[in-house]
Motif scaffolding. Structure first.
Motif, PDB file in Angstrom:
ATOM      1  N   ALA A 265      46.424  69.603   4.165  1.00 51.12           N
ATOM      2  CA  ALA A 265      45.100  69.994   3.659  1.00 51.12           C
ATOM      3  C   ALA A 265      45.103  71.420   3.143  1.00 51.12           C
ATOM      4  O   ALA A 265      44.562  71.713   2.060  1.00 51.12           O
ATOM      5  CB  ALA A 265      44.056  69.823   4.756  1.00 51.12           C
ATOM      6  N   GLU A 266      45.707  72.332   3.877  1.00 51.22           N
ATOM      7  CA  GLU A 266      45.738  73.741   3.461  1.00 51.22           C
ATOM      8  C   GLU A 266      46.548  73.912   2.177  1.00 51.22           C
ATOM      9  O   GLU A 266      46.166  74.695   1.297  1.00 51.22           O
ATOM     10  CB  GLU A 266      46.311  74.601   4.586  1.00 51.22           C
ATOM     11  N   ASN A 267      47.644  73.172   2.047  1.00 51.48           N
ATOM     12  CA  ASN A 267      48.437  73.262   0.824  1.00 51.48           C
ATOM     13  C   ASN A 267      47.692  72.715  -0.383  1.00 51.48           C
ATOM     14  O   ASN A 267      47.902  73.174  -1.505  1.00 51.48           O
ATOM     15  CB  ASN A 267      49.767  72.521   1.001  1.00 51.48           C
ATOM     16  N   LEU A 268      46.811  71.747  -0.157  1.00 55.35           N
ATOM     17  CA  LEU A 268      46.076  71.152  -1.268  1.00 55.35           C
ATOM     18  C   LEU A 268      45.022  72.090  -1.863  1.00 55.35           C
ATOM     19  O   LEU A 268      44.526  71.835  -2.959  1.00 55.35           O
ATOM     20  CB  LEU A 268      45.409  69.845  -0.811  1.00 55.35           C
ATOM     21  N   MET A 269      44.689  73.168  -1.148  1.00 57.59           N
ATOM     22  CA  MET A 269      43.690  74.107  -1.676  1.00 57.59           C
ATOM     23  C   MET A 269      44.297  75.469  -2.010  1.00 57.59           C
ATOM     24  O   MET A 269      43.571  76.426  -2.290  1.00 57.59           O
ATOM     25  CB  MET A 269      42.557  74.302  -0.671  1.00 57.59           C
TER      26      MET A 269
ATOM     27  N   ASN B 295      38.585  68.660   4.270  1.00 51.05           N
ATOM     28  CA  ASN B 295      39.135  67.471   4.909  1.00 51.05           C
ATOM     29  C   ASN B 295      38.842  66.200   4.108  1.00 51.05           C
ATOM     30  O   ASN B 295      39.716  65.328   3.979  1.00 51.05           O
ATOM     31  CB  ASN B 295      38.609  67.331   6.329  1.00 51.05           C
ATOM     32  N   ASP B 296      37.642  66.106   3.560  1.00 49.54           N
ATOM     33  CA  ASP B 296      37.304  64.940   2.742  1.00 49.54           C
ATOM     34  C   ASP B 296      38.195  64.879   1.505  1.00 49.54           C
ATOM     35  O   ASP B 296      38.694  63.809   1.125  1.00 49.54           O
ATOM     36  CB  ASP B 296      35.830  64.986   2.318  1.00 49.54           C
ATOM     37  N   PHE B 297      38.374  66.041   0.869  1.00 52.48           N
ATOM     38  CA  PHE B 297      39.234  66.121  -0.313  1.00 52.48           C
ATOM     39  C   PHE B 297      40.674  65.733   0.034  1.00 52.48           C
ATOM     40  O   PHE B 297      41.317  64.947  -0.673  1.00 52.48           O
ATOM     41  CB  PHE B 297      39.184  67.552  -0.865  1.00 52.48           C
ATOM     42  N   ALA B 298      41.176  66.268   1.143  1.00 50.11           N
ATOM     43  CA  ALA B 298      42.554  66.002   1.541  1.00 50.11           C
ATOM     44  C   ALA B 298      42.772  64.524   1.880  1.00 50.11           C
ATOM     45  O   ALA B 298      43.798  63.932   1.513  1.00 50.11           O
ATOM     46  CB  ALA B 298      42.934  66.886   2.728  1.00 50.11           C
ATOM     47  N   GLU B 299      41.825  63.925   2.572  1.00 51.14           N
ATOM     48  CA  GLU B 299      41.941  62.499   2.899  1.00 51.14           C
ATOM     49  C   GLU B 299      41.962  61.652   1.622  1.00 51.14           C
ATOM     50  O   GLU B 299      42.739  60.687   1.507  1.00 51.14           O
ATOM     51  CB  GLU B 299      40.792  62.057   3.804  1.00 51.14           C
ATOM     52  N   GLU B 300      41.121  62.021   0.672  1.00 51.79           N
ATOM     53  CA  GLU B 300      41.066  61.281  -0.590  1.00 51.79           C
ATOM     54  C   GLU B 300      42.407  61.382  -1.331  1.00 51.79           C
ATOM     55  O   GLU B 300      42.947  60.376  -1.831  1.00 51.79           O
ATOM     56  CB  GLU B 300      39.940  61.843  -1.473  1.00 51.79           C
ATOM     57  N   LYS B 301      42.990  62.589  -1.398  1.00 52.45           N
ATOM     58  CA  LYS B 301      44.253  62.778  -2.123  1.00 52.45           C
ATOM     59  C   LYS B 301      45.425  62.157  -1.373  1.00 52.45           C
ATOM     60  O   LYS B 301      46.379  61.681  -1.988  1.00 52.45           O
ATOM     61  CB  LYS B 301      44.504  64.269  -2.377  1.00 52.45           C
ATOM     62  N   LYS B 302      45.347  62.148  -0.070  1.00 46.46           N
ATOM     63  CA  LYS B 302      46.394  61.503   0.716  1.00 46.46           C
ATOM     64  C   LYS B 302      46.470  60.017   0.371  1.00 46.46           C
ATOM     65  O   LYS B 302      47.555  59.447   0.231  1.00 46.46           O
ATOM     66  CB  LYS B 302      46.128  61.696   2.212  1.00 46.46           C
ATOM     67  N   ARG B 303      45.293  59.393   0.221  1.00 46.41           N
ATOM     68  CA  ARG B 303      45.261  57.979  -0.154  1.00 46.41           C
ATOM     69  C   ARG B 303      45.687  57.788  -1.612  1.00 46.41           C
ATOM     70  O   ARG B 303      46.510  56.929  -1.923  1.00 46.41           O
ATOM     71  CB  ARG B 303      43.848  57.406   0.042  1.00 46.41           C
ATOM     72  N   GLU B 304      45.111  58.596  -2.496  1.00 44.96           N
ATOM     73  CA  GLU B 304      45.348  58.418  -3.923  1.00 44.96           C
ATOM     74  C   GLU B 304      46.815  58.614  -4.297  1.00 44.96           C
ATOM     75  O   GLU B 304      47.364  57.880  -5.122  1.00 44.96           O
ATOM     76  CB  GLU B 304      44.483  59.417  -4.715  1.00 44.96           C
ATOM     77  N   PHE B 305      47.467  59.597  -3.686  1.00 40.62           N
ATOM     78  CA  PHE B 305      48.855  59.920  -4.023  1.00 40.62           C
ATOM     79  C   PHE B 305      49.851  59.326  -3.028  1.00 40.62           C
ATOM     80  O   PHE B 305      51.033  59.622  -3.091  1.00 40.62           O
ATOM     81  CB  PHE B 305      49.027  61.436  -4.122  1.00 40.62           C
ATOM     82  N   ASP B 306      49.356  58.489  -2.134  1.00 44.49           N
ATOM     83  CA  ASP B 306      50.219  57.789  -1.177  1.00 44.49           C
ATOM     84  C   ASP B 306      51.123  58.782  -0.431  1.00 44.49           C
ATOM     85  O   ASP B 306      52.332  58.580  -0.311  1.00 44.49           O
ATOM     86  CB  ASP B 306      51.059  56.740  -1.903  1.00 44.49           C
ATOM     87  N   ILE B 307      50.511  59.856   0.080  1.00 45.95           N
ATOM     88  CA  ILE B 307      51.250  60.848   0.865  1.00 45.95           C
ATOM     89  C   ILE B 307      51.425  60.281   2.268  1.00 45.95           C
ATOM     90  O   ILE B 307      50.451  60.076   2.997  1.00 45.95           O
ATOM     91  CB  ILE B 307      50.498  62.190   0.912  1.00 45.95           C
TER      92      ILE B 307
END
Length: 502
Positions: A351-355, A376-388
């Motif tokens: 999450a911290e790296n994503l911002m 956290n909402d942003f990070a969860e969304e990107k984790k799903r979208e980019f299959d991290i």
């Protein structure tokens, strides 16, 4: 000479790099060790060469168990290694490099360079290497330097030769020449271990293929196996190897680079009078052997290189002379070639790296206060979208695999409104499955109308992605050609040939 490894196990702390590996290389055989970066291939060969000591297992040569305390013992037993990063002294001659560590002297204690020269000439003539023993290594092309490494090993009577990712710094023509050399060595009875992750090369030269994944041998394959079959063995699942993209529909010239020079800390001009344009909705790939100015060029666009001449403008706004933050805020997304040092903070969470490049902007910060829910909402969304693939968004980036680290960098950079996307070596060190994902996102970025620059030393990647290709050699652009330009033409350009595209 027959080489056998039995139950080789090598650990680094809690990491098991090699897990009870068994391998047999028959005399006069080219045996390919295929696997992704980090699979444990080079570690295994470093154990064989005496650079590492295994916790378990045995090394046998012609059925006799060996005990190597260091590379000297391995060399004396008949094992030679051609490293990915050459072990040569640039200011020494070929003959001096060949005799280094095995010096012969004559009366009066002087070095017997004549004997070393004769040995270089003898081996060079036998294999058609055409290497001058009195040439300074630093003045030689990379392909010839690799021949010097081979001569070094053969001069010490190596019966087993290990090639560790030998084509990483070669042009396509130099790669073809190396394959010919390997076949000739094989015909003379030399046993060869060929370490690579490039499927094309494996199928071209190998007699047998052993696939390594996560430190274990997961299977053997025939050179007649398809790329898809080999990739599935490497990754553990079926992957799509073809980049699917419609023809580009380029718009206006967005990034304009004119007469750019970059001068390094030593006062050397590493980018020389480079000019090009990148249009909206196209991918411009910059091809070339590593070390020809590509890194410095991309860093100049981002504002990292302090000493530049010429002009870099994006949609009419000058970029050079601006701070990195201002360049990023102007809409430039950037994937650096070394993600662990320049793209991520390993001790920070996902999450911290994503911002990282928006740590002072909404919605993550308001009134100087971090908005944890928004992050956290942003990070969860990107984790799903980019299959991290990680336990959670609070996992430290340093604990992720290379492919997942790259997905974090991509998620961060592609989640902003971009006017230019620059990706340097975007798939280096990641598995075939992650490569499939990265390529798909880059094409989607292009199709959204964003100009994209891809810098890659992998010619297959360049050809798959590019709408146009700019080839760099010694800091200059040799030419800019269509994306469907034949590989042999691109290879000649990468070696400095001009006018070949016509």
């Amino acid at each position: 000479m027959k080489l056998e490894l039995r139950g080789i196990t090598k650990r680094f702390g809690s990491l098991v790099a090699n897990d009870h590996i068994d391998l047999v290389v028959e005399p006069g055989e080219i045996h390919c060790l295929l696997g992704e970066n980090g699979a444990g291939k080079s570690t295994l060969m470093n154990v064989l060469y005496g650079l590492y000591q295994a916790e378990e297992g045995d090394i046998l040569l012609d059925d006799s168990v060996q005990h190597f305390e260091g590379p000297g013992d391995a060399m004396r037993a008949g094992i030679g290694m051609v490293h990915q990063h050459f072990m040569l002294i640039p200011v020494f001659t070929v003959a001096e490099n060949v005799m280094l560590g095995h010096e012969e002297t004559k009366a009066g204690g002087r070095l017997n360079l004549d004997a070393a020269r004769a040995r270089v000439r003898e081996i060079s003539a036998r294999f058609g290497f055409d290497v001058d023993p009195d040439a300074l290594v630093g003045d030689l092309p990379v392909g010839i330097q690799q021949r010097v490494e081979i001569i070094k090993a053969l001069s010490r009577d190596a019966s087993v030769l290990v090639f560790d990712e030998p084509t990483a710094v070669l042009t396509p023509q130099e790669t073809d020449e190396l394959m010919t050399i390997m076949r000739q060595l094989k015909s003379e009875g030399t046993s060869i271990v060929f370490i690579t992750h490039k499927l094309r090369e494996v199928r071209e030269v190998a007699d047998r293929i052993t696939v390594v994944r996560l430190g274990k041998i997961v299977g053997e394959a025939s050179p007649t196996a398809s790329n898809s079959e080999l990739a599935a063995l490497m990754v553990g699942r079926n992957v799509e190897l073809t980049v699917h993209k419609e023809p580009a529909r380029p718009g206006a010239a967005s990034l304009v680079v004119e007469h750019l020079d970059v001068i390094d800390a030593n006062g050397i001009k590493v980018v020389n009078d480079v000019s090009f344009e990148v249009h909206e909705g196209e991918i411009l790939a910059i091809a070339g052997v590593q070390g020809n100015g590509q890194t410095e060029l991309t860093e100049a666009i981002l504002g990292i290189q302090p000493r530049t001449n010429g002009s870099i403008s994006l949609n009419g706004t000058r970029l050079n002379g601006q701070s990195v933050k201002k360049v990023l805020n102007a809409g430039v997304g950037f994937v650096p070639e070394d993600r662990t040092h320049d793209g991520l903070v390993g001790e920070f969470t996902i999450a911290e790296n994503l911002m990282l490049d928006r740590s002072d902007q909404q919605p993550f910060v308001k009134g100087g206060t971090l908005q944890l829910k928004a992050l956290n909402d942003f990070a969860e969304e990107k984790k799903r979208e980019f299959d991290i693939r990680a336990e959670s968004i609070t996992t430290h980036a340093g604990r992720l695999s290379g492919g997942n680290q790259q997905k974090v960098v991509l998620a961060r950079e592609l989640s902003r409104e971009l006017k230019l996307f620059v990706a340097s070596q975007p798939t280096r060190g990641i598995d075939v499955g992650s490569i499939e994902f990265v390529h798909k996102r880059m094409v989607e970025t292009r199709d959204a109308g964003v100009p994209v620059i891809v810098v890659s030393t992998e010619l297959d990647e360049v050809v798959a992605l590019a709408d146009r290709i700019a080839v760099m050699y010694r800091g200059s652009i040799v030419g800019i050609v269509p994306g469907d330009t034949p590989r042999d033409v691109l290879g000649l350009m990468m070696a400095g040939e001009t006018g070949v595209a016509a």
